[in-house]
Write an enzyme that holds these catalytic residues in place. Structure first.
Site, PDB file in Angstrom:
ATOM      1  N   HIS A  99      -6.001  -6.019  -4.091  1.00 17.19           N
ATOM      2  CA  HIS A  99      -5.990  -7.090  -3.085  1.00 17.19           C
ATOM      3  C   HIS A  99      -6.944  -8.163  -3.603  1.00 17.19           C
ATOM      4  O   HIS A  99      -7.940  -7.838  -4.265  1.00 17.19           O
ATOM      5  CB  HIS A  99      -6.556  -6.642  -1.741  1.00 17.19           C
ATOM      6  N   ASP A 102     -10.525  -7.330  -3.092  1.00 21.46           N
ATOM      7  CA  ASP A 102     -11.103  -6.203  -3.854  1.00 21.46           C
ATOM      8  C   ASP A 102     -11.821  -6.717  -5.093  1.00 21.46           C
ATOM      9  O   ASP A 102     -12.811  -6.132  -5.529  1.00 21.46           O
ATOM     10  CB  ASP A 102     -10.019  -5.243  -4.379  1.00 21.46           C
ATOM     11  N   GLU A 230       5.672  -3.275   2.184  1.00 21.03           N
ATOM     12  CA  GLU A 230       5.244  -1.876   2.312  1.00 21.03           C
ATOM     13  C   GLU A 230       5.282  -1.460   3.778  1.00 21.03           C
ATOM     14  O   GLU A 230       4.434  -1.880   4.562  1.00 21.03           O
ATOM     15  CB  GLU A 230       3.821  -1.735   1.741  1.00 21.03           C
ATOM     16  N   GLU A 266       5.232   4.328   0.722  1.00 19.42           N
ATOM     17  CA  GLU A 266       4.027   5.155   0.591  1.00 19.42           C
ATOM     18  C   GLU A 266       4.238   6.489   1.283  1.00 19.42           C
ATOM     19  O   GLU A 266       4.679   6.546   2.435  1.00 19.42           O
ATOM     20  CB  GLU A 266       2.831   4.410   1.186  1.00 19.42           C
ATOM     21  N   HIS A 269       2.557   6.972   4.666  1.00 16.73           N
ATOM     22  CA  HIS A 269       3.157   6.122   5.712  1.00 16.73           C
ATOM     23  C   HIS A 269       4.449   6.754   6.228  1.00 16.73           C
ATOM     24  O   HIS A 269       4.760   6.659   7.415  1.00 16.73           O
ATOM     25  CB  HIS A 269       3.439   4.723   5.172  1.00 16.73           C
ATOM     26  N   ASP A 294       3.739   3.948  -3.491  1.00 24.85           N
ATOM     27  CA  ASP A 294       2.318   4.216  -3.319  1.00 24.85           C
ATOM     28  C   ASP A 294       2.192   5.726  -3.186  1.00 24.85           C
ATOM     29  O   ASP A 294       2.596   6.319  -2.176  1.00 24.85           O
ATOM     30  CB  ASP A 294       1.758   3.494  -2.077  1.00 24.85           C
ATOM     31  N   ASP A 307      -4.622   9.309   2.975  1.00 22.75           N
ATOM     32  CA  ASP A 307      -4.566   8.811   1.589  1.00 22.75           C
ATOM     33  C   ASP A 307      -5.140   9.797   0.577  1.00 22.75           C
ATOM     34  O   ASP A 307      -5.951   9.430  -0.277  1.00 22.75           O
ATOM     35  CB  ASP A 307      -5.341   7.479   1.464  1.00 22.75           C
ATOM     36  N   ASP A 337      -2.343   5.018  -4.390  1.00 21.18           N
ATOM     37  CA  ASP A 337      -3.013   4.477  -3.208  1.00 21.18           C
ATOM     38  C   ASP A 337      -3.658   5.672  -2.509  1.00 21.18           C
ATOM     39  O   ASP A 337      -3.193   6.142  -1.470  1.00 21.18           O
ATOM     40  CB  ASP A 337      -2.002   3.756  -2.307  1.00 21.18           C
TER      41      ASP A 337
HETATM   42  C1  XLS Z   1      -2.704   0.768   3.848  1.00 20.97           C
HETATM   43  C2  XLS Z   1      -1.858   0.348   2.750  1.00 20.97           C
HETATM   44  C3  XLS Z   1      -2.528  -0.587   1.767  1.00 20.97           C
HETATM   45  C4  XLS Z   1      -1.482  -1.267   0.928  1.00 20.97           C
HETATM   46  C5  XLS Z   1      -1.954  -2.511   0.264  1.00 20.97           C
HETATM   47  O1  XLS Z   1      -2.444   1.730   4.539  1.00 20.97           O
HETATM   48  O2  XLS Z   1      -1.368   1.478   2.109  1.00 20.97           O
HETATM   49  O3  XLS Z   1      -3.451   0.092   1.005  1.00 20.97           O
HETATM   50  O4  XLS Z   1      -0.976  -0.412  -0.032  1.00 20.97           O
HETATM   51  O5  XLS Z   1      -2.385  -3.458   1.163  1.00 20.97           O
HETATM   52 NI    NI Z   2      -0.313   1.486   0.300  1.00 22.38          NI
HETATM   53 NI    NI Z   3      -1.658   3.444   3.311  1.00 28.31          NI
END
Ligand code: XLS
Ligand code: NI
Ligand code: NI
Length: 437
Positions: A99, A102, A230, A266, A269, A294, A307, A337
Site C-alpha cells: 500500500h 506502507d 479484492e 483471499e 475473506h 492473497d 491472516d 497476505d
Molecule cells: C485486508 C486485505 C488487505 C488487502 C490490501 O483484509 O486483505 O490486506 O489485501 O489492501
Molecule cells: Ni488481502
Molecule cells: Ni485480508
C-alpha cells in the site's frame, strides 16, 4: 547493511532435510505440468504484514522485534526498502506488494506525503533494477487515516472523495513507474454500518465512478495494468460492498466495468463470507475473472481475518487445483497476505512463516497436478453429468428443448433412476493424491 544477519539464503534441500531454514518441497526450477514451480506460483511478500506489522492487537501494543525498530520516519522507510530486497533475495521471492502508506510515512500535507513517496519509489526502482525483483501489485491505503471514517469512494463527504481520488492518482503513477503487473482495490471502508444514515445507491454509483476514473487515468498515462478488486464480506465495515466474488462480479457488470477488472481473492475473506477459497476461485474462473490470490488461512473457530500463513495442505491442494484448471494465474500471483502470530515476534519467524507457506503451496501444486494428470476428479465429474451429452440432455444443452418437449419426454419416460454421488470414495482418492506427493 544486512538486516537479517543470522539468516543465509534459503535453498531447496528436499524432503529428507531436517534444516528448518530450507525448502523441503518448493523447488523453484522443478517442472510441474510444463511450467516451473516459480512460474506457476509467482510468490509475493506483503510489505504491510512483514515489514510494517508489529503484532499489536485490540488488547495490546506491538510485540515484534525488528532490526529497524530504533529508526523513525523516512529513515525507517528507507531501512524497510533495504530489508525488503534482502528478504526477497534470501527467500527467492520474485514479487512484492504494498500500500502507498506502507512504504512512506504521511507528511503534514498531501504535497509532503507525495514527496516522501517519490523518494522511496526512486529507491525501490533502483533496487528492482539491480535485483530483478518485481512489483506484483500496489494499492492505496484509503482506510487507515481518520479522514476515511465514512469511506473513501463511498464516503458521504465529497472533499474526502477528492482526497481519495488524489491518492489513487498518485498510486497509479507509482504503479506505472515501478512497472506493477496489477493494481488492487480493497475497499476497507467501502461499505456501511447502518442503512439509517446511508444512501446506498449514491455510494455504489460513486464507487463505480472512481473505478472509471482509474481506468481512464491509467490509459491516459500509458499504464498497462490489470485492475483487481479484492472481495471481503466484513471487517472493518459491517456490510462491505465487495462481499464476495459473485457480488463483486454483479457490481462490475451493472456498471459495465467487467472487462477492465479481475479479482484478487483471499482465502481468509472466503472463510468470512461463508465460502471455501476454492468456491471463490471457481466463481471467478467460470466468469473469466480470476486475477490473483492473497494466500493465507483463517481460523474456523474465530470470526475474524486472522491472516495466518497457509499451512493446510488440503486447502492448498484444492486451491491449486482450481488455479490449474483455470489455466493459471496469468499476471497474478500468490501473495502472502499473512502475518506471523503475535507470539512469533522474532525476525527469524518471518522466514519460518514464508518457508512454511511456500512449501505448503508447492505441495498443493504437486498434489493438484497429480489430480489432473490422473483425471481423478474429472473422471467422476464427467461420468456424473453424462446424461447431458446424449439424448434429451444433449437437446437441453444445445438449447433445442422447450417446456413442451420436456413434458412430452417426461410423460413417456420410465421411472427416473439417480446414481450415487460417491463423495466418500472421491475424498479418499483426494487423500491419496495429497499423501502420495
Ligand atoms: C485486508 C486485505 C488487505 C488487502 C490490501 O483484509 O486483505 O490486506 O489485501 O489492501
Ligand atoms: Ni488481502
Ligand atoms: Ni485480508
Amino acid at each position: 547493511m544486512a538486516y537479517f544477519k543470522n539468516i543465509g539464503k534459503i535453498v531447496y534441500e528436499g524432503r529428507e532435510s531436517d534444516n528448518p531454514l530450507a525448502f523441503k518441497h518448493y523447488n523453484p526450477q522443478e517442472v510441474v505440468l510444463g511450467k516451473t514451480m516459480e512460474e506457476h506460483l509467482r510468490f509475493a511478500v506483503a510489505y504491510w504484514h512483514t515489514y510494517v506489522g508489529d503484532g499489536s492487537d485490540p488488547f495490546g501494543i506491538g510485540t515484534a522485534i525488528r532490526p529497524w525498530d530504533s529508526l523513525t520516519g523516512m529513515d525507517k522507510a528507507k531501512a524497510r526498502v533495504e530489508a525488503n530486497f534482502e528478504f526477497m533475495e534470501k527467500l527467492g521471492l520474485p514479487f512484492f506488494c504494498f500500500h502507498d502508506r506502507d512504504i512512506a510515512p504521511e507528511g503534514e500535507t498531501l504535497q509532503e506525503t507525495n514527496a516522501n513517496l517519490d523518494v522511496i519509489v526512486a529507491l525501490l526502482k533502483d533496487h528492482m533494477r539491480s535485483t530483478g525483483k518485481k512489483l506484483l501489485w500496489n494499492t492505496a491505503n484509503m482506510f487507515t487515516h481518520p479522514r476515511y471514517t465514512h469511506g473513501a469512494g463511498t464516503t458521504c463527504n465529497a472533499d474526502v472523495y477528492a482526497y481519495a481520488a488524489a491518492q489513487l492518482k498518485k498510486s497509479l503513477e507509482i504503479g506505472k513507474e515501478l512497472g506493477a503487473e496489477n493494481y488492487v482495490f480493497w475497499g476497507g471502508r467501502e461499505g456501511y454500518e447502518s442503512l439509517l444514515n446511508t444512501d446506498m445507491a449514491l455510494e455504489l454509483d460513486n464507487l463505480a465512478r472512481l473505478y472509471r476514473m482509474a481506468i481512464d487515468y491509467a490509459k491516459e498515462i500509458g499504464f498497462d495494468v490489470q485492475f483487481l478488486i479484492e472481495p471481503k464480506p466484513k471487517e472493518p465495515t459491517k456490510h462491505q460492498y465487495d462481499f464476495d466474488a459473485a457480488t463483486t462480479i454483479a457490481f462490475l457488470r451493472k456498471y459495465e466495468l467487467e472487462n477492465h477488472f479481475k479479482l484478487n481473492l483471499e482465502a481468509n475473506h472466503a472463510t468470512l463470507a461463508g465460502h471455501t477459497f476454492e468456491h471463490e476461485i471457481r466463481v471467478a474462473a467460470i466468469n473469466g475473472m480470476l486475477g490473483s490470490l492473497d494466500a493465507n488461512q483463517g481460523d474456523l473457530l474465530l470470526g475474524w481475518d486472522t491472516d495466518e500463513f497457509p499451512t493446510d495442505l488440503y486447502a492448498t491442494t484444492l486451491t491449486m487445483y482450481e488455479v490449474l484448471k483455470a489455466g493459471g494465474l496469468g499476471r497474478g500471483g500468490v501473495n502472502f497476505d499473512a502475518k506471523v502470530r503475535r507470539g512469533s515476534f522474532e525476525p527469524e519467524d518471518l522466514f519460518h512463516a514464508h518457508i512454511a507457506g511456500m512449501d505448503a503451496y508447492a505441495w498443493g501444486l504437486k498434489a493438484a497436478a497429480r489430480l489432473i494428470e490422473g483425471k481423478v476428479l474429472d473422471a467422476f465429474v464427467e461420468e456424473r453429468y453424462r446424461s447431458f451429452r446424449e439424448g434429451i440432455g444433449a437437446d437441453i444443452v444445445a438449447g433445442r428443448a422447450t417446456l413442451a418437449s420436456l413434458e412430452q419426454y417426461a410423460l413417456q419416460n420410465k421411472p427416473i433412476r439417480n446414481e450415487s454421488g460417491r463423495l466418500e470414495r472421491i475424498r479418499a482418492a483426494l487423500n491419496e493424491a495429497i499423501f502420495g506427493v
